[in-house]
Design a protein around this motif. Structure first.
Motif, PDB file in Angstrom:
ATOM      1  N   UNK A   1     -46.362 -43.383  27.415  1.00 48.69           N
ATOM      2  CA  UNK A   1     -45.051 -43.003  27.810  1.00 48.69           C
ATOM      3  C   UNK A   1     -44.210 -44.326  28.085  1.00 48.69           C
ATOM      4  N   UNK A   2     -42.809 -44.151  27.432  1.00 48.63           N
ATOM      5  CA  UNK A   2     -41.846 -45.072  27.687  1.00 48.63           C
ATOM      6  C   UNK A   2     -42.197 -46.319  26.721  1.00 48.63           C
ATOM      7  N   UNK A   3     -42.831 -46.164  25.717  1.00 46.24           N
ATOM      8  CA  UNK A   3     -43.447 -47.196  24.804  1.00 46.24           C
ATOM      9  C   UNK A   3     -42.164 -48.137  24.186  1.00 46.24           C
ATOM     10  N   UNK A   4     -41.747 -48.920  24.882  1.00 46.38           N
ATOM     11  CA  UNK A   4     -40.332 -49.518  24.330  1.00 46.38           C
ATOM     12  C   UNK A   4     -40.466 -50.457  23.129  1.00 46.38           C
ATOM     13  N   UNK A   5     -41.818 -50.990  22.811  1.00 47.03           N
ATOM     14  CA  UNK A   5     -42.097 -51.922  21.977  1.00 47.03           C
ATOM     15  C   UNK A   5     -42.867 -51.291  20.671  1.00 47.03           C
ATOM     16  N   UNK A   6     -42.603 -50.275  20.742  1.00 49.10           N
ATOM     17  CA  UNK A   6     -43.513 -49.235  19.587  1.00 49.10           C
ATOM     18  C   UNK A   6     -42.853 -49.462  18.311  1.00 49.10           C
ATOM     19  N   UNK A   7     -41.669 -49.743  17.962  1.00 48.68           N
ATOM     20  CA  UNK A   7     -40.728 -49.664  16.701  1.00 48.68           C
ATOM     21  C   UNK A   7     -41.183 -51.126  16.167  1.00 48.68           C
ATOM     22  N   UNK A   8     -41.033 -52.117  16.987  1.00 46.88           N
ATOM     23  CA  UNK A   8     -41.472 -53.316  16.302  1.00 46.88           C
ATOM     24  C   UNK A   8     -43.063 -53.430  15.934  1.00 46.88           C
ATOM     25  N   UNK A   9     -43.889 -52.915  16.597  1.00 47.60           N
ATOM     26  CA  UNK A   9     -45.284 -52.806  16.400  1.00 47.60           C
ATOM     27  C   UNK A   9     -45.663 -51.748  15.064  1.00 47.60           C
ATOM     28  N   UNK A  10     -44.699 -50.858  14.829  1.00 45.66           N
ATOM     29  CA  UNK A  10     -44.932 -50.075  13.744  1.00 45.66           C
ATOM     30  C   UNK A  10     -44.282 -50.839  12.324  1.00 45.66           C
ATOM     31  N   UNK A  11     -43.120 -51.442  12.671  1.00 46.87           N
ATOM     32  CA  UNK A  11     -42.789 -52.160  11.490  1.00 46.87           C
ATOM     33  C   UNK A  11     -43.492 -53.321  11.109  1.00 46.87           C
ATOM     34  N   UNK A  12     -44.408 -53.938  12.053  1.00 44.71           N
ATOM     35  CA  UNK A  12     -45.158 -54.739  11.573  1.00 44.71           C
ATOM     36  C   UNK A  12     -46.499 -54.523  10.891  1.00 44.71           C
ATOM     37  N   UNK A  13     -46.763 -53.129  11.323  1.00 44.40           N
ATOM     38  CA  UNK A  13     -47.938 -52.364  10.365  1.00 44.40           C
ATOM     39  C   UNK A  13     -47.517 -52.110   9.157  1.00 44.40           C
ATOM     40  N   UNK A  14     -46.310 -51.715   8.963  1.00 46.47           N
ATOM     41  CA  UNK A  14     -45.699 -51.220   7.531  1.00 46.47           C
ATOM     42  C   UNK A  14     -45.703 -52.433   6.696  1.00 46.47           C
ATOM     43  N   UNK A  15     -45.547 -53.597   7.219  1.00 54.42           N
ATOM     44  CA  UNK A  15     -45.344 -54.903   6.437  1.00 54.42           C
ATOM     45  C   UNK A  15     -46.481 -55.673   6.220  1.00 54.42           C
ATOM     46  N   UNK A  16     -47.792 -54.947   6.356  1.00 55.08           N
ATOM     47  CA  UNK A  16     -49.015 -55.936   6.230  1.00 55.08           C
ATOM     48  C   UNK A  16     -49.229 -56.102   4.670  1.00 55.08           C
ATOM     49  N   UNK A  17     -49.546 -57.261   4.398  1.00 55.22           N
ATOM     50  CA  UNK A  17     -50.013 -57.623   3.148  1.00 55.22           C
ATOM     51  C   UNK A  17     -51.354 -56.895   2.766  1.00 55.22           C
ATOM     52  N   UNK A  18     -51.975 -56.772   3.715  1.00 54.19           N
ATOM     53  CA  UNK A  18     -53.241 -55.846   3.427  1.00 54.19           C
ATOM     54  C   UNK A  18     -53.251 -54.716   4.212  1.00 54.19           C
ATOM     55  N   UNK A  19     -52.650 -53.732   4.025  1.00 54.36           N
ATOM     56  CA  UNK A  19     -52.511 -52.491   4.796  1.00 54.36           C
ATOM     57  C   UNK A  19     -53.878 -51.872   5.202  1.00 54.36           C
ATOM     58  N   UNK A  20     -53.928 -51.205   6.454  1.00 55.17           N
ATOM     59  CA  UNK A  20     -55.290 -50.443   6.858  1.00 55.17           C
ATOM     60  C   UNK A  20     -54.960 -49.153   5.884  1.00 55.17           C
ATOM     61  N   UNK A  21     -56.369 -48.582   5.601  1.00 53.50           N
ATOM     62  CA  UNK A  21     -56.452 -47.438   4.904  1.00 53.50           C
ATOM     63  C   UNK A  21     -56.060 -46.189   5.671  1.00 53.50           C
ATOM     64  N   UNK A  22     -56.353 -46.194   7.108  1.00 51.61           N
ATOM     65  CA  UNK A  22     -55.936 -45.124   7.810  1.00 51.61           C
ATOM     66  C   UNK A  22     -55.342 -45.643   9.309  1.00 51.61           C
ATOM     67  N   UNK A  23     -54.400 -44.661   9.745  1.00 54.99           N
ATOM     68  CA  UNK A  23     -53.810 -45.151  11.096  1.00 54.99           C
ATOM     69  C   UNK A  23     -53.880 -43.940  12.149  1.00 54.99           C
ATOM     70  N   UNK A  24     -54.425 -44.136  12.950  1.00 60.88           N
ATOM     71  CA  UNK A  24     -54.505 -43.199  14.272  1.00 60.88           C
ATOM     72  C   UNK A  24     -53.724 -43.706  15.442  1.00 60.88           C
ATOM     73  N   UNK A  25     -52.643 -42.924  15.876  1.00 62.52           N
ATOM     74  CA  UNK A  25     -51.890 -43.010  16.827  1.00 62.52           C
ATOM     75  C   UNK A  25     -52.092 -42.168  17.985  1.00 62.52           C
ATOM     76  N   UNK A  26     -52.589 -42.851  19.075  1.00 59.64           N
ATOM     77  CA  UNK A  26     -52.874 -42.186  20.444  1.00 59.64           C
ATOM     78  C   UNK A  26     -51.853 -42.173  21.480  1.00 59.64           C
ATOM     79  N   UNK A  27     -51.373 -40.802  21.586  1.00 57.12           N
ATOM     80  CA  UNK A  27     -50.166 -40.666  22.396  1.00 57.12           C
ATOM     81  C   UNK A  27     -50.713 -40.572  23.908  1.00 57.12           C
ATOM     82  N   UNK A  28     -50.449 -41.253  24.892  1.00 57.24           N
ATOM     83  CA  UNK A  28     -51.006 -41.049  26.126  1.00 57.24           C
ATOM     84  C   UNK A  28     -49.675 -40.558  27.252  1.00 57.24           C
TER      85      UNK A  28
END
Length: 944
Positions: free
Chosen positions: A13-40
């Motif tokens: 809750x209150x994950x203020x850094x999430x946008x930058x982390x998601x942006x980093x994931x989306x720009x991976x030169x070798x992207x992961x095949x699956x993504x699981x987001x755990x909302x706490x």
């Protein structure tokens, strides 16, 4: 076919850094095949508002409190798409923003090394991408976890590292098959060290754990901060210690487990002492909490040991080379210490200022004046007279008088000692070969130490180098201290010396544990030495809480040692209805004529205007005119103090004036409070202690004024110092000519005859009869070699009622000095009386002399007593049938060890905290007076 990667991203809750982390994931030169987001964070969490598509899925884990718990939940809900050996799990928190090539570099490292099961990136600071936040983890020989690299500028100097003992959870890449085999993170490590423990178990299962320096992930904090405000120092230490103990009990061989279990609490005691020495008292409760929880709390140790035994395939020798070496630990400590010292490289040296500004010369002058004034006292090893008596001849006897126990004053009783007994015992222990000599040392050092304390305190209030020297002279050579020295009020002398240091430490207590602990000890010292100052000290303490609310946790416990010292005495005094007896002066009760409020205003604690009345008695000067002259002499200091709110800084002037007002009010109240009995009369509380605080406040306020005055300031300051010292000039002269109440002593209290008898019979009693000026008789019973200063008790001095034994003693004395057929034998035997001493009454008046003659004739006419003769103390008689038949004394019971242990814990903890153990961190600040930079020893010690 390339291996499959599933990224597990945790968003609290209150994950203020999430946008930058998601942006980093989306720009991976070798992207992961699956993504699981755990909302706490529940329905209001940041992850709950994401729109995911494709192979991404969102799962909720509102009960997950920590990063490792949420990651474990994410792994469980992510279904494997094929064989576990072909799938990798990539762990990320909301504040782990990966570089665009992070996963590519991680996979490149593990694909060429099949033995690698865990890989970790280089974690960089979120707000400083060129600084390493953490790069690898290890543990010491005793199991304490530590990062391999932390807080260093990244210049590739650590890129040669490969195999390590552990990596952080954030950014960790782990083979799913290994994760499943090892059972994931240990549920017994929910907050910290879970990733390190998992890496160790992977090592023991035969796999490798490596670092990948080219893979970079931004990180904002350690795992215990994940999703929460940064924990306090105490909580952070507790979490790490709890994890260390858990891992120690899990990793230990079966034969060593009982030894580790038995050592938990003793180690908590030892580590608590260390925390106090390193100014981290908030970690002490956690030490005991974690030790008790590890020992009795069911921390899943058995489950973790079974899991380790099931998966372990190699011995501990496989991980031994990867533990932290002594060289690494030493390098880390040196680096931390250098970082602390670096803060003070540009700070001014206060010692140079002390020497160059005249402070040293004022202290030397005060020392010379003190030695010359009391030169007569140097002839003997002890001092007596007024409120003074010699001390016991052994250190053991001094400490026997401390705490709860048998009090050998009068007929004796069981009860608490005065807090001042601790001060006396400490002083006597300093000169253990001759305890009474310590009092002589106090007389010689009181003036220079007072000057030193006043100098340091004044340095906080001014940027002018000469002003503290003027303040030191005005405070150290003033009449309250001279009056206390002459009248034998040792407690008032100690309080006068300690007050400036108390103010000095209290001013820095809000910023430093060491200063707060020092202030608490000085608070207890002043309160024990001058109990009448207790209300004023509490008001000053409350004021410091209001002024510095941010340091509340350090200042809050300042009165605690004083409370511990006074509590037993307070309970007894309140229980018998004499609560006002708490303010009685320690030492021998002595009666002096109290001063009027006007005399107190000019610094005279007793009538006579600091000796001027007696000094000028032959000049015919009217008392009213003499009072005007003394007031005029004191006026410069008072006027400078009154002007301080208008001329000086208000934040410095008002507290000083408040202290002066509190001191004056205390002195006035003391002259109206009669609590101690002196023969047939009562004695008021000594007003000089309040005047010491009054004078310190005036000097502080005057210092604030002198700091802002123009060129006339030096002459005004010197004038104020000279005239204020001149007010007490007769007292200085009285010390020089030997007319003071105190006098040198050999240390013997009673006559040599009684002393010799006491060597053979230590419990022998001497009945001391003292005729009073009003024709009454004061009686006391002294045991052994006589009453000493450490025997004195305010419980006895403030007693309002006679108990049965004391009543019998007065009846016995009355009959002994009268001609009657009374047989004193039973009472003499029961009380253990061996001698009767009739003190000299010639100088006490006609009525006392007449009573003395009648008493002498009555005792001479009694066959029960054998005259010994005239001694230095008076006429002495020996009881012819004296024996060791004194009735059995009451046992102190269990309260004595309880009181002593409580005092030891409180005072010992404060002492450990007060000992400076870290470099002082002073910052050189442009435009800030040197006094604010250099005149502090604790101020900038940020040890919270």
């Amino acid at each position: 076919m390339q291996p499959r990667v599933t990224a597990i991203l945790v968003a609290p809750g209150g994950a203020t850094y999430l946008d930058r982390t998601l942006d980093g994931l989306s720009r991976q030169t070798r992207p992961p095949e699956a993504l699981v987001v755990v909302d706490t964070g529940g329905s209001d969490g940041a992850a709950g508002r994401l729109s995911l598509s494709g192979a991404a899925q969102l799962t909720s884990a509102p009960t997950a409190r920590t990063l490792t718990e949420a990651l474990g939940h994410g792994v469980r809900v992510s279904a494997p798409a094929g064989p576990d050996d072909d799938e990798w799990l990539w762990f990320l928190g909301h504040d782990n923003a990966p570089d665009h090539r992070a996963l590519e570099q991680l996979m490149a490292a593990v694909e060429v090394s099949p033995s690698v099961a865990v890989a970790g990136p280089k974690l960089m600071r979120w707000d400083a991408p060129d600084v390493i936040a953490e790069f690898g983890e290890t543990m010491t020989r005793y199991g304490a976890s530590m990062p391999l690299v932390q807080g260093e500028l990244d210049q590739g100097q650590r890129d040669s590292r490969d195999d390590v003992l552990g990596v952080a959870a954030g950014g960790m890449l782990v083979r799913r098959s290994v994760w499943v085999a090892l059972g994931g993170f240990d549920p017994g490590l929910p907050h910290v060290d879970a990733a390190l423990d998992f890496s160790v178990r992977a090592r023991l299962a035969g796999h490798r754990v490596v670092l990948v320096p080219d893979a970079r992930v931004a990180s904002d904090g350690p795992p215990e901060d994940f999703g929460h405000e940064p924990p306090s120092t105490g909580r952070r230490t507790r979490l790490h210690r709890s994890a260390q103990l858990h891992r120690r009990l899990v990793y230990a061989p079966a034969w060593a487990l009982p030894l580790h279990w038995l050592s938990l609490v003793p180690l908590a005691v030892v580590r608590s002492v260390w925390h106090l020495l390193t100014k981290n008292p908030g970690a002490v409760p956690g030490e005991f909490a974690t030790a008790l929880r590890a020992a009795f709390g069911g921390t899943r140790i058995a489950q973790a040991r079974r899991s380790l035994a099931r998966t372990r395939s190699v011995g501990w020798a496989a991980v031994e080379p990867l533990r932290a070496t002594w060289n690494q630990l030493r390098e880390r400590r040196v680096t931390e210490r250098d970082a602390l010292v670096a803060h003070g490289e540009d700070a001014a040296d206060p010692r140079a200022s002390f020497i160059g500004s005249g402070g040293l010369w004022v202290v030397v002058l005060a020392a010379v004046v003190g030695v010359v004034a009391f030169l007569e006292l140097l002839r003997e090893p002890a001092v007596t007279g007024g409120g003074l008596l010699p001390l016991s001849t052994s250190v053991a006897d001094l400490w026997q008088s401390v705490g709860w126990g048998q009090r050998d004053i009068g007929v004796g009783f069981v009860g608490p000692s005065d807090p001042f007994a601790v001060v006396v015992a400490v002083l006597g222990s300093i000169t253990a070969w001759s305890p009474s000599t310590s009092v002589l040392g106090v007389y010689l050092l009181a003036l220079p130490v007072s000057a030193l304390g006043a100098w340091f305190t004044a340095r906080r209030l001014t940027s002018r180098s000469w002003v503290p020297a003027v303040a030191a002279a005005a405070y150290a050579l003033a009449s309250p201290l001279w009056a206390a020295l002459q009248s034998g009020h040792l407690g008032a002398v100690v309080a006068h010396v300690a007050l400036p240091f108390l103010v000095w430490a209290l001013a820095g207590a809000a910023r430093s544990w060491a200063a707060g602990a020092a202030a608490s000890l000085l608070f207890a010292l002043v309160a024990a030495s001058a109990p009448s100052l207790l209300p004023a000290l509490l008001v000053l303490w409350l004021g410091s809480l209001v002024v510095r609310p941010r340091g509340l946790h350090r200042v809050l416990a300042v009165p605690l040692p004083a409370v511990a010292l006074f509590l037993p005495l307070a309970l007894v005094q309140i229980g018998r209805g004499t609560w006002w007896g708490l303010f009685a002066d320690p030492g021998v009760p002595s009666r002096l004529a109290p001063a009027s409020p006007l005399q107190l205003l000019v610094g005279s604690p007793e009538t006579g205007l600091s000796g001027w009345t007696a000094a000028l008695s032959g000049t015919g000067l009217p008392p009213a005119q003499l009072a005007v002259v003394v007031a005029v002499a004191f006026a410069p200091l008072g006027l400078l103090a009154v002007l301080s709110p208008f001329v000086g800084r208000v934040d410095r002037a008002l507290p000083a004036l408040a202290a002066a007002l509190l001191g004056y009010a205390t002195a006035v109240a003391a002259t109206h409070l009669s609590v101690s009995g002196v023969g047939s009369e009562t004695a008021t509380v000594w007003a000089g202690s309040g005047l010491s605080l009054y004078l310190l406040g005036l000097v502080g306020a005057a210092t604030a004024t002198l700091d802002r005055l123009p060129r006339a300031a030096p002459s005004l300051g010197v004038l104020a110092a000279v005239t204020s010292v001149a007010v007490g000039a007769p007292l200085i002269v009285a010390s020089l000519v030997g007319t003071a109440d105190v006098r040198p002593s050999s240390g013997r209290i009673l006559s040599a005859y009684v002393t010799a008898e006491a060597e053979a019979t230590p419990d022998v009693g001497t009945l001391v009869l003292t005729p009073q000026p009003d024709g009454t008789l004061a009686v006391s019973l002294e045991h052994g070699q006589g009453a000493t200063l450490d025997d004195q008790s305010t419980l006895d001095a403030t007693s309002q009622r006679l108990d049965a034994t004391t009543r019998d003693l007065t009846v016995l004395a009355g009959n002994l000095v009268s001609r009657s057929g009374f047989d004193p034998t039973p009472d003499l035997q029961r009380l253990g009386v061996g001698f009767v001493l009739l003190t000299d009454a010639d100088r006490a008046g006609a009525d006392a002399a007449a009573l003395g003659r009648r008493a002498s004739e009555a005792l001479d006419g009694t066959a029960t007593f054998l005259p010994v003769g005239d001694t230095s103390n008076g006429l002495l008689w020996r009881y012819v049938d004296a024996s060791e038949g004194r009735e059995q004394r009451e046992d102190a019971g269990p309260l004595r060890p309880i009181v002593l242990i409580s005092w030891g814990l409180v005072l010992g903890s404060a002492l450990l905290l007060a000992i400076p153990t870290t470099p002082r961190r002073r910052r050189s600040r442009a435009g800030v007076p040197e006094a604010e930079q250099a005149a502090t020893t604790f101020d900038e010690e940020r040890d919270d």
